[in-house]
Motif scaffolding. Structure first.
Motif, mmCIF file in Angstrom:
data_model
loop_
_atom_site.group_PDB
_atom_site.id
_atom_site.type_symbol
_atom_site.label_atom_id
_atom_site.label_comp_id
_atom_site.label_asym_id
_atom_site.label_seq_id
_atom_site.Cartn_x
_atom_site.Cartn_y
_atom_site.Cartn_z
ATOM 1 N N ARG A 88 0.857 -1.222 0.061
ATOM 2 C CA ARG A 88 0.067 0.001 0.007
ATOM 3 C C ARG A 88 1.103 1.177 -0.003
ATOM 4 N NH1 ARG A 88 -5.047 1.219 3.143
ATOM 5 N NH2 ARG A 88 -5.820 3.269 2.275
ATOM 6 N N VAL A 89 0.564 2.384 -0.802
ATOM 7 C CA VAL A 89 1.457 3.385 -0.932
ATOM 8 C C VAL A 89 0.631 4.468 -1.244
ATOM 9 C CG1 VAL A 89 3.371 4.535 -2.484
ATOM 10 C CG2 VAL A 89 3.432 1.951 -2.159
ATOM 11 N N LEU A 90 0.758 5.495 -0.180
ATOM 12 C CA LEU A 90 0.177 6.802 -0.202
ATOM 13 C C LEU A 90 1.090 7.954 -0.471
ATOM 14 C CD1 LEU A 90 -1.619 5.171 2.877
ATOM 15 C CD2 LEU A 90 -3.148 6.465 1.328
ATOM 16 N N VAL A 91 0.623 8.547 -1.326
ATOM 17 C CA VAL A 91 1.658 9.729 -1.940
ATOM 18 C C VAL A 91 1.074 10.821 -1.653
ATOM 19 C CG1 VAL A 91 2.978 10.710 -4.120
ATOM 20 C CG2 VAL A 91 2.675 8.225 -3.827
ATOM 21 N N ASP A 92 1.230 11.924 -0.856
ATOM 22 C CA ASP A 92 0.711 13.276 -0.719
ATOM 23 C C ASP A 92 1.662 14.364 -0.842
ATOM 24 O OD1 ASP A 92 -0.834 15.143 -0.044
ATOM 25 O OD2 ASP A 92 -1.379 14.580 2.010
ATOM 26 N N ARG A 93 2.169 14.563 -2.084
ATOM 27 C CA ARG A 93 3.061 15.442 -2.605
ATOM 28 C C ARG A 93 4.430 15.283 -2.158
ATOM 29 N NH1 ARG A 93 0.192 20.369 -4.592
ATOM 30 N NH2 ARG A 93 -1.598 19.557 -5.374
ATOM 31 N N SER A 94 4.899 15.743 -0.985
ATOM 32 C CA SER A 94 6.159 15.390 -0.253
ATOM 33 C C SER A 94 6.014 14.355 0.895
ATOM 34 C CB SER A 94 6.795 16.692 0.324
ATOM 35 O OG SER A 94 6.069 17.051 1.499
ATOM 36 N N ALA A 95 4.913 13.956 1.330
ATOM 37 C CA ALA A 95 4.612 12.680 2.165
ATOM 38 C C ALA A 95 4.484 11.424 1.719
ATOM 39 C CB ALA A 95 3.536 13.297 3.011
ATOM 40 N N LEU A 96 5.283 10.513 2.000
ATOM 41 C CA LEU A 96 5.050 9.072 1.639
ATOM 42 C C LEU A 96 4.746 8.105 2.799
ATOM 43 C CD1 LEU A 96 7.981 8.507 -0.993
ATOM 44 C CD2 LEU A 96 5.889 8.858 -1.789
ATOM 45 N N GLU A 97 3.981 7.256 2.696
ATOM 46 C CA GLU A 97 3.628 6.358 3.557
ATOM 47 C C GLU A 97 3.526 5.027 2.919
ATOM 48 O OE1 GLU A 97 1.475 7.006 7.171
ATOM 49 O OE2 GLU A 97 0.879 8.890 6.542
ATOM 50 N N ILE A 98 4.333 4.208 3.013
ATOM 51 C CA ILE A 98 4.158 2.719 2.581
ATOM 52 C C ILE A 98 4.255 1.564 3.404
ATOM 53 C CG2 ILE A 98 5.979 1.372 1.196
ATOM 54 C CD1 ILE A 98 7.494 3.754 0.681
ATOM 55 N N PHE A 99 3.312 0.568 3.169
ATOM 56 C CA PHE A 99 2.873 -0.572 3.992
ATOM 57 C C PHE A 99 3.067 -1.717 3.274
ATOM 58 C CE2 PHE A 99 0.705 3.246 5.688
ATOM 59 C CZ PHE A 99 0.804 3.138 7.096
ATOM 60 N N ALA A 100 4.254 -2.488 3.393
ATOM 61 C CA ALA A 100 4.686 -3.657 2.817
ATOM 62 C C ALA A 100 4.392 -4.852 3.623
ATOM 63 C CB ALA A 100 6.100 -3.788 2.333
ATOM 64 N N ASN A 101 3.207 -5.516 3.603
ATOM 65 C CA ASN A 101 2.762 -6.630 4.491
ATOM 66 C C ASN A 101 2.791 -6.143 5.689
ATOM 67 O OD1 ASN A 101 2.263 -8.513 2.371
ATOM 68 N ND2 ASN A 101 3.905 -10.008 2.797
ATOM 69 N N GLY A 102 2.172 -5.002 6.092
ATOM 70 C CA GLY A 102 2.138 -4.627 7.509
ATOM 71 C C GLY A 102 3.284 -3.920 7.780
ATOM 72 N N LYS A 103 4.499 -3.925 7.294
ATOM 73 C CA LYS A 103 5.826 -3.216 8.009
ATOM 74 C C LYS A 103 5.731 -1.758 7.269
ATOM 75 C CE LYS A 103 7.731 -6.469 9.851
ATOM 76 N NZ LYS A 103 7.616 -6.559 11.499
ATOM 77 N N PRO A 104 5.662 -0.447 7.957
ATOM 78 C CA PRO A 104 5.520 0.749 7.402
ATOM 79 C C PRO A 104 6.932 1.213 7.145
ATOM 80 C CG PRO A 104 5.218 0.709 9.926
ATOM 81 C CD PRO A 104 5.333 -0.695 9.329
ATOM 82 N N LEU A 105 7.088 1.948 5.949
ATOM 83 C CA LEU A 105 8.146 2.809 5.719
ATOM 84 C C LEU A 105 7.542 4.141 5.344
ATOM 85 C CD1 LEU A 105 11.186 1.705 3.543
ATOM 86 C CD2 LEU A 105 10.426 4.043 3.842
ATOM 87 N N THR A 106 7.878 5.214 6.241
ATOM 88 C CA THR A 106 7.456 6.555 5.964
ATOM 89 C C THR A 106 8.591 7.494 5.945
ATOM 90 O OG1 THR A 106 5.807 5.835 7.658
ATOM 91 C CG2 THR A 106 6.041 8.279 7.096
ATOM 92 N N ALA A 107 8.439 8.525 4.800
ATOM 93 C CA ALA A 107 9.489 9.357 4.457
ATOM 94 C C ALA A 107 8.887 10.491 3.716
ATOM 95 C CB ALA A 107 10.428 8.450 3.767
#
Ligand code: DQQ
Length: 530
Positions: A470-489
């Protein structure tokens, strides 16, 4: 409005909102402050059905100084209404700032426990709210704990986790013991005003591991957050069903000498006056980009967590932009299969989805622009199957990718000049076992070489090569969830790229991809002081 007092207050306060609003990199469906500075989520909770989000706020400018508590409310965790500033420094223990804290229900009275800052030190303070939580009165007893524990050489002392256990209140204050490691001091009280010191709940070991590692424990623990994962409550000795040696989660943000490193959590067991840790985990592979998280159990029993997405551009560029800091989307934490936590954005985020596009199943080739999907406010959900040894890449915020061969665009910008790449791999390690991972490659995210481009990554379990991404892109904000593991940047493209691109090395099956544009949550400029 207050007079400009700080050397970094170079943007006139009445211009901050206009500057912030004009910035194309400012997120549109994440919560941000009206302008100026935002950091930690505070006092997160649900009260008579309404969600409350307080936050560390400096409306004087986009820098950390003389912090107030901003406040917003929501019926659904995604649409927010600004409310009047809840706390601001006054003479006495919080003369220099109202630092992080929590909201508790004191027999029907909303009550905040926060760190009052005076000079270079912070001490626990209390404020009592009106029934609508919109006006707050500081307790005459402040500071309610007059000093850190005597005779302990501490690195710092602030931030609070407060809960009810039987007929008493319990509180943790984040700290660190010099020469040993981070800790949380445990206190007890009958009335939230007089506290008895019990002792350190548990002391970390700053000498264990490499201080530059992504799971180093730090020398001080900021924003400690202790909760029972799954069913039951802290202190229950017979947790219903979900209990066990991993049932209690102790979240903290590892800090060292002014440096905000990363959020971590222990799984373990809280019992009596101590905590028996079992395992240490990284909370978010983005490290400092999901800092100072705070969570609460909402009225449906979900464990909902917010975190602070720090900036990755220079202080000067941030101040100039007139705003700083993004609140994460609220995410639900659930106990995972190995005792660790799994995270996903709250389902309410789906309320903002528009223009559904679906594609798949098919095999992913060497590189393709995703037809019918582009934008810088996106929600992407992918189900993938990776053969061992294969790698899948999802490029977002791409510019010029319509010419993937590198032919310059009419404006002279090389094709694909900017792209932020999320990579997932199913590696075969030595001995034949698979090591799967998620990685964020920001080396081509921005032509602006002053922004942070450090790689972020972490391991992901991919049973049978299956991955839900799951990837949420909001201009300069990114939230990624890979099988429940988050990577935010964060990413700071300069070309306004909106292309989404898929590519694979080896065999990757795209079982299904769903994509949506995301609606913005604020439609007009917001006053600094609602
Ligand atoms: N931010 C707050 C502190 C906390 C830190 C001050 C974490 O209370 O320790 O704004 O980001």
């Amino acid at each position: 409005m207050t007079e400009l007092t700080h050397p970094l207050a170079t943007v006139p306060q009445d211009e901050l909102v206009a500057r912030a609003e004009a910035d194309p990199l400012r997120p549109r469906f994440h919560f941000v402050s009206p302008a100026g500075w935002l950091n930690d989520p505070n006092g997160v909770g649900q009260w008579n059905g309404t969600y409350h989000l307080f936050y560390q706020y400096n409306p004087e400018g986009a820098f950390h100084h003389r912090i107030l508590w901003g406040h917003a409310t929501s019926p659904d965790l995604v649409n927010w209404t600004d409310q009047p500033v809840a706390l601001e420094p006054s003479g006495g223990p919080d003369a220099d700032g109202c630092w992080s804290g929590v909201l508790v229900n004191d027999g029907g009275t909303p009550t905040l426990v926060y760190s009052g800052r005076n000079g270079e030190r912070e001490l626990p303070c209390v404020a009592v709210g009106s029934p609508d939580l919109l006006s707050w009165t500081k307790a005459p007893e402040n500071p309610v704990i007059p000093a850190p524990p005597a005779g302990v050489d501490i690195t710092a002392y602030r931030d609070h986790c407060v809960w009810r256990e039987g007929s008493r209140w319990r509180q943790l204050v984040g700290s660190g013991i010099r020469g040993r490691g981070g800790t949380a001091f445990l206190y007890e009280s009958a009335d939230l005003r007089r506290w008895d010191y019990i002792g350190p709940l548990f002391i970390g070991d700053a000498s264990s591991g490499d201080p530059s590692a992504t799971d180093w424990q730090g020398t001080m623990w900021e924003c400690v957050d202790l909760f029972r994962a799954g069913a039951g409550a802290l202190g229950d000795q017979e947790p219903d069903g979900d209990g066990g040696p991993d049932a209690d989660v102790l979240v903290f943000s590892a800090w060292h000498d002014g440096d905000t490193r990363h959020p971590l959590y222990w799984t373990g067991r809280y019992s009596g006056d101590s905590y028996t840790p079992r395992e240490l985990h990284r909370l978010d592979y983005g490290g400092r980009y999901f800092y100072a998280p705070q969570s609460f159990a909402d009225q449906s029993g979900r464990r909902v967590m917010f975190g602070w997405l720090q900036e990755g551009r220079t202080e000067a560029a941030t101040v100039e932009a007139g705003w700083s800091g993004v609140m994460s989307l609220p995410r639900v934490a659930t106990p995972g299969s190995e005792g660790e936590l799994a995270f996903a954005p709250v389902p309410e985020v789906e309320l903002l989805r528009r223009g559904h596009v679906r594609t798949g199943p098919r095999t992913v080739g060497g590189g393709e622009v995703l037809a019918g999907v582009s934008g810088n406010q996106l929600d992407l959900e992918l189900d993938l199957e990776l053969e061992p040894g294969s790698v899948f890449r999802l490029g977002v915020l791409g510019s010029g990718a319509e010419n993937p061969d590198g032919i310059p665009n009419p404006d002279g910008v090389p094709a694909g000049a900017e792209e932020t790449v999320i990579e997932v791999g199913c590696d075969v390690g030595s001995g034949g076992f698979t090591q799967s991972y998620v990685l964020l490659d920001r080396t081509r995210s921005s032509l602006d070489r002053t922004v942070d481009a450090e790689e972020k990554s972490g391991p992901v379990q991919m049973p049978g090569g299956r991955l839900h991404l799951r990837v949420l892109v909001d201009r300069s904000a990114l939230e990624i969830f890979a099988n429940g593991k988050p990577l935010t940047a964060r990413a700071y493209p300069t070309l306004g790229g909106e292309t989404v691109r898929l590519s694979a090395t080896g065999t990757v099956r795209l079982l299904q991809l769903d994509a949506w544009r995301m609606e913005e949550v604020f439609s007009a400029p917001r006053p600094l002081f609602p």
